[in-house]
Design a protein around this motif. Structure first.
Motif, PDB file in Angstrom:
ATOM      1  N   LEU A 100       0.872  -1.172   0.000  1.00 36.64           N
ATOM      2  CA  LEU A 100       0.000   0.000   0.000  1.00 36.64           C
ATOM      3  C   LEU A 100       0.913   1.226   0.000  1.00 36.64           C
ATOM      4  O   LEU A 100       2.088   1.127   0.348  1.00 36.64           O
ATOM      5  CB  LEU A 100      -0.904   0.005   1.240  1.00 36.64           C
ATOM      6  CG  LEU A 100      -1.768  -1.249   1.466  1.00 36.64           C
ATOM      7  CD1 LEU A 100      -2.536  -1.142   2.780  1.00 36.64           C
ATOM      8  CD2 LEU A 100      -2.732  -1.460   0.304  1.00 36.64           C
ATOM      9  N   THR A 101       0.368   2.365  -0.363  1.00 35.09           N
ATOM     10  CA  THR A 101       1.195   3.578  -0.403  1.00 35.09           C
ATOM     11  C   THR A 101       0.523   4.686   0.397  1.00 35.09           C
ATOM     12  O   THR A 101      -0.688   4.879   0.300  1.00 35.09           O
ATOM     13  CB  THR A 101       1.392   4.045  -1.861  1.00 35.09           C
ATOM     14  OG1 THR A 101       1.985   2.974  -2.594  1.00 35.09           O
ATOM     15  CG2 THR A 101       2.293   5.263  -1.948  1.00 35.09           C
ATOM     16  N   VAL A 102       1.333   5.372   1.195  1.00 39.78           N
ATOM     17  CA  VAL A 102       0.842   6.537   1.943  1.00 39.78           C
ATOM     18  C   VAL A 102       1.454   7.790   1.325  1.00 39.78           C
ATOM     19  O   VAL A 102       2.678   7.888   1.205  1.00 39.78           O
ATOM     20  CB  VAL A 102       1.272   6.485   3.429  1.00 39.78           C
ATOM     21  CG1 VAL A 102       0.607   7.618   4.219  1.00 39.78           C
ATOM     22  CG2 VAL A 102       0.963   5.147   4.047  1.00 39.78           C
ATOM     23  N   ILE A 153      -4.685   4.894   6.448  1.00 38.66           N
ATOM     24  CA  ILE A 153      -4.073   5.648   5.341  1.00 38.66           C
ATOM     25  C   ILE A 153      -5.041   6.725   4.858  1.00 38.66           C
ATOM     26  O   ILE A 153      -4.669   7.892   4.684  1.00 38.66           O
ATOM     27  CB  ILE A 153      -3.692   4.701   4.172  1.00 38.66           C
ATOM     28  CG1 ILE A 153      -2.556   3.772   4.578  1.00 38.66           C
ATOM     29  CG2 ILE A 153      -3.305   5.509   2.930  1.00 38.66           C
ATOM     30  CD1 ILE A 153      -2.218   2.699   3.541  1.00 38.66           C
ATOM     31  N   ASP A 154      -6.282   6.338   4.640  1.00 44.29           N
ATOM     32  CA  ASP A 154      -7.257   7.299   4.101  1.00 44.29           C
ATOM     33  C   ASP A 154      -7.401   8.508   5.026  1.00 44.29           C
ATOM     34  O   ASP A 154      -7.483   9.646   4.572  1.00 44.29           O
ATOM     35  CB  ASP A 154      -8.623   6.624   3.908  1.00 44.29           C
ATOM     36  CG  ASP A 154      -8.576   5.578   2.803  1.00 44.29           C
ATOM     37  OD1 ASP A 154      -7.629   5.601   1.988  1.00 44.29           O
ATOM     38  OD2 ASP A 154      -9.478   4.713   2.771  1.00 44.29           O
ATOM     39  N   VAL A 155      -7.398   8.242   6.327  1.00 41.41           N
ATOM     40  CA  VAL A 155      -7.589   9.351   7.280  1.00 41.41           C
ATOM     41  C   VAL A 155      -6.339  10.232   7.342  1.00 41.41           C
ATOM     42  O   VAL A 155      -6.447  11.465   7.264  1.00 41.41           O
ATOM     43  CB  VAL A 155      -7.950   8.808   8.684  1.00 41.41           C
ATOM     44  CG1 VAL A 155      -8.005   9.949   9.701  1.00 41.41           C
ATOM     45  CG2 VAL A 155      -9.280   8.071   8.650  1.00 41.41           C
ATOM     46  N   VAL A 156      -5.149   9.623   7.448  1.00 45.27           N
ATOM     47  CA  VAL A 156      -3.952  10.471   7.613  1.00 45.27           C
ATOM     48  C   VAL A 156      -3.584  11.198   6.318  1.00 45.27           C
ATOM     49  O   VAL A 156      -2.983  12.266   6.361  1.00 45.27           O
ATOM     50  CB  VAL A 156      -2.726   9.701   8.181  1.00 45.27           C
ATOM     51  CG1 VAL A 156      -3.033   9.142   9.559  1.00 45.27           C
ATOM     52  CG2 VAL A 156      -2.221   8.623   7.238  1.00 45.27           C
ATOM     53  N   GLN A 157      -3.961  10.623   5.189  1.00 44.21           N
ATOM     54  CA  GLN A 157      -3.698  11.354   3.934  1.00 44.21           C
ATOM     55  C   GLN A 157      -4.556  12.606   3.854  1.00 44.21           C
ATOM     56  O   GLN A 157      -4.116  13.645   3.379  1.00 44.21           O
ATOM     57  CB  GLN A 157      -3.970  10.462   2.718  1.00 44.21           C
ATOM     58  CG  GLN A 157      -2.867   9.451   2.506  1.00 44.21           C
ATOM     59  CD  GLN A 157      -3.018   8.661   1.221  1.00 44.21           C
ATOM     60  OE1 GLN A 157      -2.053   8.078   0.764  1.00 44.21           O
ATOM     61  NE2 GLN A 157      -4.195   8.602   0.640  1.00 44.21           N
TER      62      GLN A 157
END
Ligand code: GLY
Length: 360
Positions: A9-11, A227-231
């Motif tokens: 996965l990618t952040v 990931i979705d939240v911190v992005q």
């Protein structure tokens, strides 16, 4: 049965991006896969080190710190700096954090500050640190005044969630990690939460080796929520605070019990209390608390705040928590599965009533 494949996965963050590798036998390839091109030092604790440190090949040194939240302090950071100097690490060096959330938070902070900042790689070895602490760049230490009160945002250059390290994890630690997974379902993945309600994972938590593939699937999904939240909100200006659902109560419970209550256990109790308070304040249906409790029970997590804990003391500790804004405790409340929000100005009576309602 064929093993499921490793995933990547990618952040993306304001200064770039980093990969999260999730799969098997990753620790042996950290240096190559993270593209470390200088010397690196592994920092671990005296529980994880003897089990897994030798799997990370090519390190200049392995530093072991004492295990446990009690040691997540500036004193321990100082000992890490000393050993880095002794081993001649300079600005071209990289730190590899190998362990749970405590190690990851401390090593990230040491990396953020040593020589004004060097690279670091996260190798979380617990469910809890895989799905939460290792992703998003929050690093730091606890202070006598409260948890995580001194720290820095420092993004890792790569994260390795090696499922093989879960084989040696005690069942209580696996369960503790599931508190954050359930939380991620409640925050932003209703299907994940509902799949726990339907019991479709058929977890055999007492024998993690037999369910590694299942764990990998669940963990990857929970990481994606993080990931979705911190992005969207890398520096916690808004939505990221929702990741603290259950944590205001949970941190207080951890602290007043001197960390006898594990982080995930405190968060589990805190999620129940927060649901109780949300219903009390008219934000959600009263049945939601029971649904959350039922799922937590399935993964062997406690749903009651120990009866002997003094609500006044818990309240006092919450006030010292960093989530306090202008003297008021702010809570993450819940409207429904997948719909949590930050709320200030919660009346003290509701806080006390909710604590008492879920003590047992
Ligand atoms: N563990 C909460 C956060 O990363 O924001």
């Amino acid at each position: 049965m064929t093993e499921i494949k490793n995933e990547k996965l990618t952040v993306t963050h304001p200064n770039g991006s980093y990969p999260i590798f999730i799969g098997r036998q990753l620790l042996a390839n950290v240096s190559e896969m993270a593209q470390i091109d200088g010397p690196f030092v592994v920092v671990t604790d005296d529980t994880v080190g003897p089990l897994h440190a030798d799997k990370v090949k090519g390190a200049t040194a392995v530093i072991q710190v004492p295990t446990g939240e009690r040691f997540k302090t500036l004193d321990t950071i100082r000992t890490i700096y000393d050993e880095l100097f002794e081993n001649g690490l300079d600005r071209k060096g990289t730190l590899v954090a190998l362990g749970g959330g405590v190690v990851g938070d401390m090593v990230g902070f040491a990396a953020a500050t040593f020589m004004r900042g060097i690279d670091f790689v996260q190798c979380p070895t617990t469910v809890l640190s895989m799905v939460d602490a290792s992703v998003g760049g929050k690093t730091g230490v606890d202070m006598p005044q409260g948890k995580n009160l001194v720290g820095a945002f420092k993004q890792p250059t790569a994260v390795f969630a090696d499922m093989d390290s879960l084989k040696t994890l005690p069942q209580v630690e696996i369960s503790s990690g599931f508190a954050e997974i359930v939380k991620h379902g409640l925050i932003n993945d209703p299907d994940l939460f509902q799949s726990f309600e339907a019991d479709s994972w058929q977890l055999a938590l007492d024998n993690p080796s037999t369910i590694i593939d299942t764990l990998q699937t669940i963990i990857a999904r929970a990481i994606q929520v993080k990931i979705d939240v911190v992005q969207e909100d890398p520096y916690e200006k808004g939505r990221r605070a929702t990741l603290n659902y259950g944590h205001t109560f949970g941190h207080a419970i951890e602290q007043v019990t001197q960390f006898e209550v594990r982080h995930g256990e405190g968060v589990a109790m805190g999620m129940v209390a927060a649901a109780n308070m949300s219903a009390r304040l008219g934000y959600c249906d009263e049945t939601l608390q029971g649904r959350i409790e039922a799922v937590l029970e399935k993964v062997n997590l406690p749903t009651r705040i120990p009866a002997h804990l003094d609500p006044e003391l818990l309240y006092e500790v919450m006030h010292k928590d960093k989530k306090t804004a202008v003297g008021k405790v702010r809570f993450i409340l819940i409207r429904d599965v997948g719909d949590v929000f930050l709320q200030g100005g919660v009346p003290d009576t509701a806080v006390f009533e909710s604590i008492r309602a879920v003590q047992g």
